[in-house]
Each structure stands twice: as structure tokens, then as C-alpha cells.
Design a protein around this motif. Structure first.
Motif, PDB file in Angstrom:
ATOM      1  N   GLY A 165       0.821  -1.199   0.000  1.00  0.00           N
ATOM      2  CA  GLY A 165       0.000   0.000   0.000  1.00  0.00           C
ATOM      3  C   GLY A 165       0.853   1.245   0.000  1.00  0.00           C
ATOM      4  N   LEU A 166       0.191   2.366  -0.295  1.00  0.00           N
ATOM      5  CA  LEU A 166       0.859   3.655  -0.399  1.00  0.00           C
ATOM      6  C   LEU A 166      -0.078   4.739   0.106  1.00  0.00           C
ATOM      7  N   THR A 167       0.454   5.687   0.869  1.00  0.00           N
ATOM      8  CA  THR A 167      -0.330   6.837   1.320  1.00  0.00           C
ATOM      9  C   THR A 167       0.338   8.111   0.854  1.00  0.00           C
ATOM     10  N   VAL A 168      -0.451   9.021   0.296  1.00  0.00           N
ATOM     11  CA  VAL A 168       0.047  10.318  -0.152  1.00  0.00           C
ATOM     12  C   VAL A 168      -0.319  11.375   0.881  1.00  0.00           C
ATOM     13  N   ALA A 169       0.665  12.162   1.283  1.00  0.00           N
ATOM     14  CA  ALA A 169       0.452  13.254   2.235  1.00  0.00           C
ATOM     15  C   ALA A 169       0.389  14.568   1.468  1.00  0.00           C
ATOM     16  N   VAL A 170      -0.648  15.371   1.764  1.00  0.00           N
ATOM     17  CA  VAL A 170      -0.872  16.627   1.047  1.00  0.00           C
ATOM     18  C   VAL A 170      -1.146  17.735   2.063  1.00  0.00           C
ATOM     19  N   PRO A 171      -0.589  18.929   1.874  1.00  0.00           N
ATOM     20  CA  PRO A 171      -0.853  20.030   2.789  1.00  0.00           C
ATOM     21  C   PRO A 171      -2.183  20.718   2.490  1.00  0.00           C
ATOM     22  N   GLY A 172      -3.262  20.156   2.981  1.00  0.00           N
ATOM     23  CA  GLY A 172      -4.566  20.741   2.726  1.00  0.00           C
ATOM     24  C   GLY A 172      -5.683  19.900   3.297  1.00  0.00           C
ATOM     25  N   LEU A 173      -6.915  20.273   2.946  1.00  0.00           N
ATOM     26  CA  LEU A 173      -8.099  19.545   3.386  1.00  0.00           C
ATOM     27  C   LEU A 173      -8.277  18.313   2.508  1.00  0.00           C
ATOM     28  N   VAL A 174      -8.417  17.157   3.134  1.00  0.00           N
ATOM     29  CA  VAL A 174      -8.501  15.906   2.392  1.00  0.00           C
ATOM     30  C   VAL A 174      -9.742  15.122   2.805  1.00  0.00           C
ATOM     31  N   ASP A 175     -10.501  14.688   1.830  1.00  0.00           N
ATOM     32  CA  ASP A 175     -11.588  13.731   2.065  1.00  0.00           C
ATOM     33  C   ASP A 175     -10.938  12.356   2.035  1.00  0.00           C
ATOM     34  N   VAL A 176     -10.606  11.846   3.214  1.00  0.00           N
ATOM     35  CA  VAL A 176      -9.833  10.609   3.314  1.00  0.00           C
ATOM     36  C   VAL A 176     -10.598   9.434   2.719  1.00  0.00           C
ATOM     37  N   ALA A 177     -11.892   9.384   2.946  1.00  0.00           N
ATOM     38  CA  ALA A 177     -12.689   8.254   2.468  1.00  0.00           C
ATOM     39  C   ALA A 177     -12.653   8.129   0.949  1.00  0.00           C
ATOM     40  N   ARG A 178     -12.617   9.244   0.255  1.00  0.00           N
ATOM     41  CA  ARG A 178     -12.618   9.224  -1.216  1.00  0.00           C
ATOM     42  C   ARG A 178     -11.238   9.427  -1.820  1.00  0.00           C
ATOM     43  N   GLY A 179     -10.253   9.787  -0.996  1.00  0.00           N
ATOM     44  CA  GLY A 179      -8.931  10.052  -1.524  1.00  0.00           C
ATOM     45  C   GLY A 179      -8.878  11.304  -2.375  1.00  0.00           C
TER      46      GLY A 179
END
Length: 425
Positions: free
Chosen positions: A157-171
Motif C-alpha cells: 500500500g501507499l499513502t500520499v500526504a498533502v498540505p490541505g483539506l482531504v476527504d480521506v474516504a474518497r482520496g
């Protein structure tokens, strides 16, 4: 690879509740090994209260899924034949990638927590449109995943980190002001260029960094902490009672946009006087080293650590203007920190990113202003500390999310069996 359909899918001849119990016991066994280190089957049974035969069956399945392996013998000191130790497998792993305004960071680790890959490269996100950023992000993921495989670790698996508001459920990145992104389906976009069976997650960078700090950092195990990212912008991850605080819509932690100065500068979010306009790296560079401020580059974008190194060089030369700029950032850091202390009552505020590199210069004025502005008894028990995870904290936390997903539901991992010696011949 991680199957998105396997978890929760039952066979026709085994009741769902039995599958759920099996899944829970697999997780319980794997988590026990992760927490306590290699153990024999008998020791696992004694500690978890599960029947020895059940543990033996669970371990066999975990071995078949390549999540654990057998190692030498364990001598318990009791009578009887010593059992073989069961340890986490170094054959499976995870990747975290952070995209920020001026860099990309990657972290690849195996299930044991060993760092296999860790690097950071300069990256001009503002100079690229969204599609080009996502192309570059996909290519970075492809290279990192391939490198893990070359080093004998199968990524699940892979997770992307972004500086902002993220809808985690939808990516989906709902809003990342400093990147100029709005409603960007990062997970779906990356899935087109990666293994279709690879699990892909997206989350806020500060949240992931906070999880990394809670697990591996200078304040590891502190159940109430706040992590602050010191980047071009500023974000926060909040741990309360040992759990990440996400809020009703998953958007908590946007502390960089606390409105502190109604007469201040305009923020990247469009509002006036946000905290990050006072303490973000872009603001420090503008005040301390205006000759190399953001937006003045005529070549490759300097790495954030290069910018901090220049500030430190000028401090060492006794530059009074630079010292005043750093002290001002420290005061505002304490100002905003006091608000967080009054809201969340943390035991520690962990300074990440560039804050950590300048901690010796920032913390004295920050701590003094925190003590002055926070509720006195609360402030006395909370202090600033510098992270030692550096600019790759969010990427490390991203890999950790994948590992935790494996631990939580081992049945979500379905890998081809490791080749036997005979097969290798």
C-alpha cells in the motif's frame, strides 16, 4: 497485494461472524507480536488467552500471508521443548509520499518498522499545473515501489500526504491553498498509473506527521500532543487520548488558518492575517532573507533546508535583522500555541519541518509567549520540543498508516507465497 474486496467477504460455508472473529484474532496475534517482539506460539497463547491450537492455526495463516516468519528458538526457562520464535516479516512493506510546495519526500519501510528508503528532492509544485504534479507524483511512486521490490520488500500500500483539506474516504484533496489544488481525486488518478491491486490512501500531511511523532518521535507515546508542520504553510495534527482528532468532516488541524491579525497579510487561502502568514517558512524567508524570497528564483527551487541553512548562517554572523525576524516568528509561534493549549490541553507541542531546524532560536520566545497568553496552570505543564523526524515525518506517517491497516485486518493482505529453496533452484 492488498485486495480491496477481500476484507469482509465471507465464504458460502463459513458464517460471517466466524470470519469476523477469525479476522479479529489474526489482528490480535499480529499486534501482540508487533508490540512485544518475537514470541513462540506458546508464549503468544499465554499472553493473549487464546487456545494454543488456535494460535498455531493463526500463526500458520499469518506465515502464509507473509506477514510473520519463524526465526530461531525461544527459551522461556520453563520445562519442555523450546518453541520457535514468531517475528514480523521484513518481506512486506509500505510507502508514504509527501508532496509539498517545494519538495517531494518518500519513505519506504517494511512491516518490522525498518526504514528501507527515505529521501527528499526539491520540487516546484507552484510551477506545475495539477496534471503535471500528479504525473510527477505517480512517477515518484513507481520508482519508490520498484526500489522496494528490488530490495526484497513487497509493497502492499501507499499513502500520499498533502498540505490541505482531504476527504480521506474518497482520496480527494478538497482544498490545498498553497498548491493551488481544489477537488483533486489524487487516489483515483494515481491508481491509473500503479498496480490496480495496490491500496492507495490520501491524507493531510500534518495528521500523518502527528501519527509518526506519536509512534516513533521525540514524544512517542504521549497521549495528548499537537504536531506543527513548519513549511511554506503551517498545519497541525492533534492527538487526544492517543487518537488522531479528525473532526466531523475530517478537516480538523488546519491551525495555520487561525485568524490572528485582522490587519495582517493576505494568506494563500484568501483570508487576512492567518497564523501561517506570521510563522510559515515563506514569511520567515521574506523577512530574514528578502534577497532569496519565494518567487524570486531564476533557476531550481532551493530546498527548504537550504533556505533554513542560509538563515542560520546569517544568525551566526550576528545579523540583527535576521535575529529580529526569527524572534518575531517565535513570538507568534507562542501566540498561536497558546490558543492550541487552551483548546486541547496537550502535554507537548512538537515542532516539525523548519521549526525543528531553528528550534534553539524559536523555542525561548515561543515558550515565553505561551506562558504569558495561555491559562497559567495549563501552560506550565506544556512545552515545545523539536522533532527529530525532519521533513520526511509525513511520508513516514503515511507508510505507518498502511502498516496499521495490515495489522488491523491481516486478511486484506494476499501475497504470493515466498519462493522455497527448491523452487529457487
Amino acid at each position: 497485494m492488498v485486495s480491496k474486496e477481500r476484507a469482509g467477504a465471507g465464504s458460502v460455508d463459513e458464517p460471517t461472524d466466524q470470519l469476523a472473529l477469525r479476522r479479529a484474532n489474526l489482528s490480535r496475534t499480529l499486534r501482540h507480536i508487533r508490540t512485544n517482539g518475537p514470541r513462540s506460539r506458546a508464549a503468544i497463547a499465554a499472553a493473549t488467552g487464546l487456545h494454543k491450537a488456535t494460535v498455531s492455526s493463526l500463526v500458520d495463516e499469518l506465515i502464509s500471508r507473509r506477514l510473520v516468519r519463524e526465526i530461531g528458538t525461544e527459551h522461556s526457562g520453563a520445562a519442555g521443548r523450546p518453541g520457535r520464535g514468531i517475528a514480523l516479516s521484513p518481506d512486506v512493506g509500505a510507502v508514504g509520499i509527501e508532496i509539498n510546495v517545494d519538495y517531494l519526500a518518500v519513505h519506504g519501510s517494511d512491516l518490522t518498522g525498518r526504514t528501507v528508503i527515505e529521501k527528499r528532492v526539491s520540487f516546484d509544485a507552484k510551477g506545475r499545473d495539477v496534471e503535471r504534479c500528479l504525473d510527477d507524483l505517480t512517477q515518484a511512486a513507481q520508482r519508490t515501489l520498484a526500489e522496494l521490490v528490488r530490495r526484497g520488500v513487497t509493497p502492499v500500500g501507499l499513502t500520499v500526504a498533502v498540505p490541505g483539506l482531504v476527504d480521506v474516504a474518497r482520496g480527494v484533496v478538497v482544498l490545498a491553498p498553497n498548491l493551488g489544488w481544489r477537488d483533486v481525486p489524487v487516489a483515483t488518478r494515481l491508481a491509473h498509473g500503479l498496480d490496480p491491486d495496490l491500496w492507495i490512501g490520501v491524507d493531510n500531511d500534518a495528521n500523518l506527521a502527528a501519527l509518526a511523532e506519536y509512534t516513533w518521535g521525540v514524544a512517542a507515546g504521549t497521549d495528548d500532543l499537537v504536531y506543527l508542520t513548519g513549511e511554506v504553510g503551517v498545519g497541525g495534527g492533534v492527538i487526544v487520548n492517543g487518537r488522531l482528532l479528525r473532526g466531523a468532516d475530517g478537516f480538523s488541524g488546519e491551525v495555520g488558518h487561525l485568524p490572528l491579525d485582522p490587519s495582517g497579510e493576505r494568506c494563500g487561502c484568501g483570508r487576512i492575517g492567518c497564523w501561517e502568514t506570521k510563522v510559515g517558512l515563506a514569511e520567515l524567508v521574506r523577512r530574514a532573507t528578502p534577497d532569496v524570497a519565494y518567487g524570486l528564483e531564476r533557476g531550481p527551487i532551493p530546498d527548504p533546508e537550504e533556505r533554513v541553512a542560509e538563515v542560520l548562517r546569517r544568525l551566526a554572523r550576528g545579523d540583527k535583522a535576521v535575529a529580529a525576524a526569527v524572534a518575531e516568528v517565535g513570538r507568534w509561534l507562542g501566540h498561536g500555541g497558546a490558543i492550541l493549549v487552551n483548546l486541547f490541553n496537550p502535554r507537548v507541542i512538537v515542532l516539525g519541518g523548519y521549526f525543528a531546524d531553528l528550534a534553539d532560536h524559536l523555542i525561548p520566545s515561543a515558550q515565553a509567549n505561551l506562558a504569558r497568553m495561555a491559562v497559567a496552570s495549563t501552560a506550565a505543564r506544556c512545552h515545545f520540543v523539536a522533532s527529530h523526524l525532519g521533513f520526511t515525518a509525513a511520508a513516514r506517517g503515511g507508510a505507518g498508516v498502511v502498516v496499521e491497516r495490515m495489522i488491523e485486518d491481516p486478511t486484506a493482505v494476499s501475497l504470493a507465497p515466498a519462493p522455497t529453496l527448491a523452487a529457487a533452484r
